[in-house]
Design a protein around this motif. Structure first.
Motif, mmCIF file in Angstrom:
data_model
loop_
_atom_site.group_PDB
_atom_site.id
_atom_site.type_symbol
_atom_site.label_atom_id
_atom_site.label_comp_id
_atom_site.label_asym_id
_atom_site.label_seq_id
_atom_site.Cartn_x
_atom_site.Cartn_y
_atom_site.Cartn_z
ATOM 1 N N GLU A 311 0.819 -1.202 0.000
ATOM 2 C CA GLU A 311 0.000 0.000 0.000
ATOM 3 C C GLU A 311 0.860 1.264 0.000
ATOM 4 O O GLU A 311 2.096 1.186 0.058
ATOM 5 N N MET A 312 0.203 2.438 -0.053
ATOM 6 C CA MET A 312 0.920 3.720 -0.074
ATOM 7 C C MET A 312 1.245 4.162 1.346
ATOM 8 O O MET A 312 0.463 3.951 2.273
ATOM 9 N N LEU A 313 2.406 4.777 1.504
ATOM 10 C CA LEU A 313 2.810 5.359 2.782
ATOM 11 C C LEU A 313 3.076 6.852 2.570
ATOM 12 O O LEU A 313 3.786 7.240 1.633
ATOM 13 N N VAL A 314 2.478 7.699 3.412
ATOM 14 C CA VAL A 314 2.654 9.146 3.329
ATOM 15 C C VAL A 314 3.409 9.611 4.574
ATOM 16 O O VAL A 314 2.980 9.339 5.704
ATOM 17 N N LEU A 315 4.538 10.302 4.376
ATOM 18 C CA LEU A 315 5.326 10.870 5.462
ATOM 19 C C LEU A 315 4.989 12.356 5.556
ATOM 20 O O LEU A 315 5.199 13.106 4.595
ATOM 21 N N VAL A 316 4.447 12.774 6.692
ATOM 22 C CA VAL A 316 4.005 14.155 6.893
ATOM 23 C C VAL A 316 4.958 14.846 7.858
ATOM 24 O O VAL A 316 5.094 14.431 9.012
ATOM 25 N N PHE A 328 11.686 21.359 3.519
ATOM 26 C CA PHE A 328 11.458 20.095 4.215
ATOM 27 C C PHE A 328 12.245 18.990 3.508
ATOM 28 O O PHE A 328 12.317 18.952 2.275
ATOM 29 N N SER A 329 12.821 18.064 4.292
ATOM 30 C CA SER A 329 13.574 16.947 3.736
ATOM 31 C C SER A 329 13.293 15.706 4.566
ATOM 32 O O SER A 329 13.195 15.783 5.801
ATOM 33 N N TRP A 330 13.130 14.548 3.886
ATOM 34 C CA TRP A 330 12.821 13.283 4.547
ATOM 35 C C TRP A 330 14.000 12.333 4.404
ATOM 36 O O TRP A 330 14.639 12.259 3.331
ATOM 37 N N HIS A 331 14.293 11.556 5.471
ATOM 38 C CA HIS A 331 15.466 10.682 5.487
ATOM 39 C C HIS A 331 15.125 9.360 6.169
ATOM 40 O O HIS A 331 14.221 9.277 7.001
ATOM 41 N N GLY A 340 13.492 12.655 -0.291
ATOM 42 C CA GLY A 340 12.828 13.709 -1.051
ATOM 43 C C GLY A 340 12.959 15.041 -0.340
ATOM 44 O O GLY A 340 13.313 15.107 0.849
ATOM 45 N N GLN A 341 12.677 16.105 -1.073
ATOM 46 C CA GLN A 341 12.814 17.453 -0.525
ATOM 47 C C GLN A 341 11.776 18.361 -1.167
ATOM 48 O O GLN A 341 11.518 18.273 -2.375
ATOM 49 N N LYS A 342 11.184 19.246 -0.344
ATOM 50 C CA LYS A 342 10.222 20.230 -0.830
ATOM 51 C C LYS A 342 10.499 21.564 -0.166
ATOM 52 O O LYS A 342 10.855 21.617 1.007
ATOM 53 N N SER A 343 10.321 22.645 -0.922
ATOM 54 C CA SER A 343 10.500 23.997 -0.402
ATOM 55 C C SER A 343 9.230 24.783 -0.695
ATOM 56 O O SER A 343 8.855 24.952 -1.866
ATOM 57 N N GLN A 344 8.555 25.265 0.364
ATOM 58 C CA GLN A 344 7.284 25.957 0.188
ATOM 59 C C GLN A 344 6.984 26.831 1.400
ATOM 60 O O GLN A 344 7.580 26.657 2.460
ATOM 61 N N CYS A 366 12.521 13.617 9.589
ATOM 62 C CA CYS A 366 12.501 14.721 8.632
ATOM 63 C C CYS A 366 13.190 15.933 9.228
ATOM 64 O O CYS A 366 13.394 16.015 10.443
ATOM 65 N N THR A 367 13.564 16.878 8.378
ATOM 66 C CA THR A 367 14.198 18.124 8.803
ATOM 67 C C THR A 367 13.469 19.305 8.174
ATOM 68 O O THR A 367 12.806 19.165 7.140
ATOM 69 N N ALA A 368 13.588 20.472 8.812
ATOM 70 C CA ALA A 368 12.980 21.706 8.307
ATOM 71 C C ALA A 368 13.951 22.859 8.536
ATOM 72 O O ALA A 368 14.639 22.909 9.563
ATOM 73 N N ASP A 369 13.988 23.771 7.573
ATOM 74 C CA ASP A 369 14.901 24.917 7.673
ATOM 75 C C ASP A 369 14.305 26.084 6.912
ATOM 76 O O ASP A 369 13.925 25.952 5.746
#
Length: 530
Positions: A311-316, A328-331, A340-344, A366-369
């Protein structure tokens, strides 16, 4: 006299309390006008004064119009006009309004006078007129401004300035040359050009707003009492040349959200609709404050202990505080690799893993900056629950279509064993009708993924008889193709054609018993049927 002082004091208090924002005049005084418009005329001439009001609440209600002249007692008239013939300072008060500003009139007995209008605003046409008493004509007239000659013409006796500005204020004088070469000089007259509207002032609800919050800007100015209905347009700008709002009739502007990159110096402008007069405010510095990220938190959907294989897994990833553009970056904790990485501009971001497998189980963070340093969340342990039969169904090592493959294999297996006609036992060399089940390999620690099991021989070891069916062999076609998938093998059942139908049927009963004993005693084959 005491009554007049009381009214003036009340007017002064209102002037002090008047706000500066908005283009509408807030001090409601009466306005006096002069006709003809000159403040200097010859003695014996008459001047009509007109008083206009704005129906503002005053201390007392007047039945008529009140006129003030020097120290004389105020007089009232039923109408709003008054004819005067004497020099002096005049003011008026209309019903419901405060007293007007004074106008100073001169009834002169001189031979030559310079006539200037009572009220001139920037942008107006300014006309100065040099007048001589009597019928003798003037040959040439020259005008001086602050003792400098600025005009001399034989064609016109008037000085015309089409569009007056504040710079045109000063001391004017006219010099007339008669036809008999006689020279006359008029008294110097001071001309004061009035502002059509005051220099705008930019005001802001918060000069240090928190990032993401709205900010209201106001471009405030003041119109004169004589021109309260002058239409104006307003614009808002940044010092770097960016246009925040184009010219419009509203002095107010709301910026729905301010970001740190919006920090800078702002100013506003006000102009007449025709664009003839434009004024700019002083700059105003706005510094947008950014809140560093804190309280970084990782959660999964579904929850970490309810993840099902396939199944699908969502990391929030979310932050409790923090403004502006956040990266945001997931490890995965064991590999430290970035998933993955997102900037918003958000306090929450999601990363989707379309299909999760048992091998994906582990700890994630995950990390945030947002520019003030990297903040890491606590690790979340993700466990993956597998469903029996999913792996066996994926014959090609997890590729799509595994479920269909196992169904076809089982159907072919039972078809082969339950056919009554012996012709169905076709070896691989005779065509594509071979039955191909899966058989297990022993899972030792061999580097090739396991040792090869010898082909299983069912029946006595004796020479082949063309009238008897050949022995059935479960023969491996390949060693484990995927070393990591130890329970994934490829096998084939080969059956030779029997010699006679009756003999074949007799042998089939013994062969079925032996094969099904092998089938149900072998884990891999047993799983195929589950």
């Amino acid at each position: 006299m005491l009554e007049e002082v009381s009214v003036l004091l009340w007017a002064s208090l209102l002037v002090l309390a008047a706000p500066v924002s908005g283009p509408v005049a807030t001090v409601h005084k009466s306005v006096i006008s002069v006709q003809p418009p000159w403040t200097t005329v010859f003695r014996g001439e008459r001047v009509n004064l007109t008083c206009n009001g704005f129906h503002f609440y005053a201390q007392e209600k007047l039945k008529g119009y009140r006129w003030f002249s020097g120290k004389a007692r105020p007089r009232e008239t039923p109408g709003n006009t008054l004819e005067v013939r004497d020099s002096g300072q005049y003011r008026c008060q209309a019903p419901g309004s405060l007293p007007s500003n004074p106008v100073h009139l001169i009834f002169s007995s001189a031979s030559l006078i310079l006539q200037v209008p009572y009220s001139v605003f920037e942008g107006d046409e300014l006309v100065l007129r040099c007048q001589k008493r009597g019928r003798e004509k003037l040959a040439v007239v020259k005008y001086t401004w602050n003792q400098k000659i600025i005009s001399g013409s034989d064609e016109s006796l008037d000085l015309l300035i089409p569009k007056a500005s504040l710079n045109n204020s000063g001391c004017y004088q006219c010099i007339a040359f008669l036809e008999n070469a006689y020279v006359l000089r008029a008294s110097q007259t001071n001309v004061q050009i009035q502002e059509l509207f005051s220099r705008p002032k930019l005001e802001v609800t918060d000069s240090q707003p928190i990032e993401g919050n709205p900010v209201n800007l106001t471009c405030g100015t003041r119109l004169p009492l004589e021109r309260p209905d002058t239409p104006l347009r307003f614009g808002f700008f940044r010092e770097d040349g960016a246009v925040i709002s184009n010219w419009s009739g509203s002095p107010d502007l709301q910026i729905t959200a301010m970001w740190r990159e919006d920090s800078g110096s702002y100013w506003c402008g006000a102009e007449t609709v025709t664009g003839g007069i434009r004024k700019r405010s002083l700059p105003l510095q706005i510094d947008v404050q950014r809140i560093p990220v804190s309280g970084v938190f990782l959660e999964t959907q579904p929850q970490e202990d309810q993840v099902v294989e396939g199944e699908m897994l969502v990391l929030v990833c979310s932050v409790a505080k923090g403004t502006g553009n956040t990266t945001f970056s997931w490890h995965r904790e064991d590999t430290r690799e970035s998933l993955g990485q997102k900037s918003q501009r958000s306090q929450r971001a999601e990363l989707e893993i379309p299909v999760i497998w048992e091998s994906h189980a582990g700890h994630y963070y995950c990390t945030a900056d947002n520019g003030y340093g990297l903040i890491q969340s606590e690790a979340v342990n993700v466990t993956v629950r597998s469903i029996p039969g999913i792996k066996i169904g994926l014959v090609a090592g997890g590729t799509t279509g595994g479920s269909l493959s196992i169904l076809l294999a089982v159907a072919l297996l039972f078809y082969c064993w339950h056919q009554r006609k012996p012709e169905m036992f076709v070896s691989q060399s005779l065509g594509p009708a071979s039955c191909i089940p899966m058989t297990p390999l022993s899972t030792g620690d061999d580097s090739q993924g396991g040792t090869i099991r010898r082909p299983l021989t069912i029946g006595p070891s004796e020479p082949l008889n063309p009238l008897r069916p050949a022995p059935v062999e479960l023969q491996h076609l390949y060693i484990n193709v995927h070393p990591r998938e130890r329970d994934l093998v490829y096998s084939e059942i080969q059956i030779t054609q029997p010699g006679a139908e009756g003999e074949a049927n007799t042998f089939r009963t013994s062969l079925e018993d032996q094969f099904f004993f092998y089938l149900f005693s072998t884990p891999a084959c047993l799983n195929c049927l589950l």
